[in-house]
Design a protein around this motif. Structure first.
Motif, PDB file in Angstrom:
ATOM      1  N   GLY A  87      32.438  54.582 116.700  1.00 58.04           N
ATOM      2  CA  GLY A  87      31.990  53.616 118.213  1.00 58.04           C
ATOM      3  C   GLY A  87      32.730  53.000 118.704  1.00 58.04           C
ATOM      4  N   GLY A  88      33.780  52.326 117.738  1.00 58.00           N
ATOM      5  CA  GLY A  88      35.439  51.411 118.304  1.00 58.00           C
ATOM      6  C   GLY A  88      35.268  52.811 118.994  1.00 58.00           C
ATOM      7  N   ALA A  89      35.649  54.231 119.433  1.00 56.38           N
ATOM      8  CA  ALA A  89      36.829  54.539 120.496  1.00 56.38           C
ATOM      9  C   ALA A  89      35.727  54.343 121.675  1.00 56.38           C
ATOM     10  CB  ALA A  89      36.242  56.255 119.796  1.00 56.38           C
ATOM     11  N   MET A 143      28.541  46.803 116.566  1.00 53.92           N
ATOM     12  CA  MET A 143      29.213  45.515 116.395  1.00 53.92           C
ATOM     13  C   MET A 143      30.334  45.427 117.060  1.00 53.92           C
ATOM     14  SD  MET A 143      27.335  43.493 114.764  1.00 53.92           S
ATOM     15  CE  MET A 143      28.994  42.045 114.244  1.00 53.92           C
ATOM     16  N   PRO A 144      31.237  46.504 117.046  1.00 53.14           N
ATOM     17  CA  PRO A 144      32.511  46.639 117.487  1.00 53.14           C
ATOM     18  C   PRO A 144      32.512  46.118 118.468  1.00 53.14           C
ATOM     19  CG  PRO A 144      31.817  48.937 116.738  1.00 53.14           C
ATOM     20  CD  PRO A 144      30.927  47.746 115.891  1.00 53.14           C
ATOM     21  N   ASP A 362      43.519  45.664 126.294  1.00 53.34           N
ATOM     22  CA  ASP A 362      41.309  46.060 125.887  1.00 53.34           C
ATOM     23  C   ASP A 362      40.950  47.484 125.990  1.00 53.34           C
ATOM     24  OD1 ASP A 362      39.243  44.657 127.439  1.00 53.34           O
ATOM     25  OD2 ASP A 362      38.949  46.652 128.510  1.00 53.34           O
ATOM     26  N   GLU A 363      41.995  48.825 126.330  1.00 50.44           N
ATOM     27  CA  GLU A 363      41.614  49.735 126.427  1.00 50.44           C
ATOM     28  C   GLU A 363      41.676  50.302 124.293  1.00 50.44           C
ATOM     29  OE1 GLU A 363      46.175  50.256 126.969  1.00 50.44           O
ATOM     30  OE2 GLU A 363      44.057  48.458 127.898  1.00 50.44           O
ATOM     31  N   MET A 364      42.661  49.407 123.458  1.00 51.38           N
ATOM     32  CA  MET A 364      42.565  49.484 122.117  1.00 51.38           C
ATOM     33  C   MET A 364      41.284  48.350 121.781  1.00 51.38           C
ATOM     34  SD  MET A 364      44.039  52.109 120.947  1.00 51.38           S
ATOM     35  CE  MET A 364      44.936  53.223 121.520  1.00 51.38           C
ATOM     36  N   ARG A 365      40.848  47.790 122.144  1.00 51.63           N
ATOM     37  CA  ARG A 365      40.080  46.646 120.949  1.00 51.63           C
ATOM     38  C   ARG A 365      39.080  47.576 120.754  1.00 51.63           C
ATOM     39  NH1 ARG A 365      40.938  42.827 126.015  1.00 51.63           N
ATOM     40  NH2 ARG A 365      42.746  41.139 125.123  1.00 51.63           N
ATOM     41  N   GLY A 366      38.209  48.139 121.351  1.00 48.16           N
ATOM     42  CA  GLY A 366      36.752  48.768 121.091  1.00 48.16           C
ATOM     43  C   GLY A 366      37.359  49.395 119.914  1.00 48.16           C
ATOM     44  N   ARG A 367      38.498  50.274 119.015  1.00 50.13           N
ATOM     45  CA  ARG A 367      39.029  51.102 118.098  1.00 50.13           C
ATOM     46  C   ARG A 367      39.447  49.467 116.868  1.00 50.13           C
ATOM     47  NH1 ARG A 367      42.646  54.892 121.587  1.00 50.13           N
ATOM     48  NH2 ARG A 367      42.141  53.895 123.111  1.00 50.13           N
ATOM     49  N   MET A 368      40.381  48.935 117.717  1.00 53.46           N
ATOM     50  CA  MET A 368      40.234  48.261 116.920  1.00 53.46           C
ATOM     51  C   MET A 368      39.111  47.241 115.720  1.00 53.46           C
ATOM     52  SD  MET A 368      43.775  48.789 116.479  1.00 53.46           S
ATOM     53  CE  MET A 368      43.112  50.013 116.756  1.00 53.46           C
ATOM     54  N   GLN A 369      37.942  47.221 116.781  1.00 51.85           N
ATOM     55  CA  GLN A 369      37.312  46.767 115.508  1.00 51.85           C
ATOM     56  C   GLN A 369      36.213  47.345 115.080  1.00 51.85           C
ATOM     57  OE1 GLN A 369      35.911  43.426 116.509  1.00 51.85           O
ATOM     58  NE2 GLN A 369      37.822  42.840 118.106  1.00 51.85           N
TER      59      GLN A 369
END
Length: 440
Positions: A87-89, A143-144, A362-369
């Motif tokens: 989902g983060g990806a 959530m992410p 920003d392009e990594m925030r979803g995966r980090m979340q």
């Protein structure tokens, strides 16, 4: 007359300033888009806690077996771990507002289906488990995505305050959700819980619908596959500050979360009768209650610029509180230590979340979340295994106190090995929002 009026205005401003230094910083709520996201978070977090009571109750009513109730936990955990990462990806490749609409809609639909199954009296436990797994899948993606959207809606210097607001709401949900479910269950019945959850989630869907578009920025991956997820882990290993923030959370939760020993300690240490009593409820409520109180009194958190220091102090204070809990023979000191630990954990979480938002692109925030979701979900469950085994071998008090001591030791060791984390400072203050679309 005008002089007196001016003095009254000045006094009110002074009072607001003083209160703002103590109580929860609400400045992020001045931004309409963040305010809508925050309001939808309230509904989603309380609804998730209601479901966490309703589903096990329905499973037990259908089977009369605690083993099936444990199986429900597995049906909830596996989607959270798998789809938290994926989902983060996904959140890094698509419009995050659109993804929130899909996942919030999925949460509402599964709540309606659970209501229909309960209202019709369908006697299939497997249908309930599958619907619960589907609901947790939508939650794991939701959530992410929510976490990754925050930095697009606020100035970076308000991220600690936003995280304090979000964490306080989450802790409030952890307290009020089960209490609300417990009060309404005997009055309205199980189907009504699902129906209330479904109606509330539809309201949250309306709040998400009013968010501005949040398309991926230039440089974002084109698709969310395995390579995208692996790129996220590679990014994490190259950014020591982010890696240390996750490591600190793992240390605190894996070694220091003693909830698996609460039932035994409530009965054998604090005098609960067999089958449960007041002590058990107080032990489970103490950590979220302490976190909520600290959240309300968190107006000072945004003034701390050394976020790495803040996380370290919070984790070490959590470990010391756990040691105190393990050494307590009386109930009220034990509850107090857990409440203080909950407050320390909130401080750590606020700064870790703010670092994650500010230090990741920003392009990594979803995966980090997504990684954040997996760590937050998986750490306490691994702790259940370790503390359960440790309590059986050395006794509950020694296992808890020893775990707290390990938290303190490994937190200090981690900072020593990763000094950049200790030196990390928050971004400089700016009045410009991250996205112009946040305007009314």
């Amino acid at each position: 007359m005008q002089k007196r009026s001016g003095e009254a205005v000045a006094e009110r401003r002074t009072l607001r300033s003083r209160l703002g230094k103590v109580f929860l910083d609400t400045r992020p709520l001045r931004y309409p888009a963040y305010r809508r996201l925050w309001l939808s978070n309230i509904v989603t977090s309380v609804g998730a806690q209601v479901s966490s009571v309703a589903v096990p109750k329905q499973v037990y009513d259908l089977t009369g077996s605690s083993a099936y109730v444990g199986l429900a936990g597995l049906f909830g955990l596996v989607p959270l771990l798998v789809f938290g990462l994926w989902g983060g990806a996904i959140a890094d490749t698509v419009d995050r507002r659109r993804l929130l609409l899909v996942t919030n809609g999925g949460l509402a639909v599964t709540a309606v289906l659970l209501w229909l199954v309960a209202a019709a009296g369908v006697p299939s436990v497997w249908l309930v488990l599958v619907l619960f797994a589907a609901q947790q899948t939508f939650f794991a993606v939701n959530m992410p995505t929510r976490g990754a959207a925050i930095a697009r809606l606020l100035p970076l210097h308000l991220l600690p305050s936003a995280q304090a607001l979000g964490t306080t709401v989450f802790q409030l949900g952890a307290i009020t959700g089960p209490l609300l479910a417990g009060m309404l269950l005997p009055l309205l019945g199980l189907p009504a819980l699902y129906l209330i959850d479904a109606i509330a989630l539809c309201a949250a869907l309306w709040a998400v619908l009013r968010l501005p578009p949040l398309p991926p920025n230039e440089g974002a991956p084109a698709r969310a596959g395995l390579r995208s997820i692996l790129d996220g882990f590679r990014y994490l290993t190259l950014h020591k500050v982010l890696l240390a923030s996750f490591l600190m959370d793992i240390i605190a939760m894996v070694f220091g979360m003693p909830r698996a020993l609460f039932p035994e300690m409530a009965e054998r240490t604090f005098g609960d009768p067999p089958g449960g009593g007041v002590a058990l409820g107080l032990l489970f409520a103490a950590i979220p209650l302490g976190a909520f109180v600290f959240g309300v009194l968190s107006g000072w958190l945004h003034r701390v610029q050394r976020h790495g220091v803040g996380v370290t102090v919070g984790v070490v204070a959590w470990g010391v509180a756990v040691i105190g809990f393990g050494m307590s023979d009386a109930l009220w000191p034990a509850v107090l230590f857990l409440a203080v630990g909950g407050g320390a954990d909130l401080v750590s979480m606020v700064y870790r979340s703010a670092m994650l938002q500010a230090a990741a692109t920003d392009e990594m925030r979803g995966r980090m979340q997504g990684v954040f979701t997996v760590v937050v979900a998986g750490g306490p469950r691994l702790a259940d295994v370790l503390h359960g085994a440790g309590g059986a071998v050395v006794g509950t008090g020694a296992a808890v106190a020893g775990g707290g001591a390990l938290v303190v030791f490994f937190a200090i060791l981690a900072v020593f090995c990763l000094p950049a984390f200790w030196r990390y400072r928050a971004p400089q203050e700016s009045d410009e929002p991250a996205e112009k679309a946040n305007a009314e």
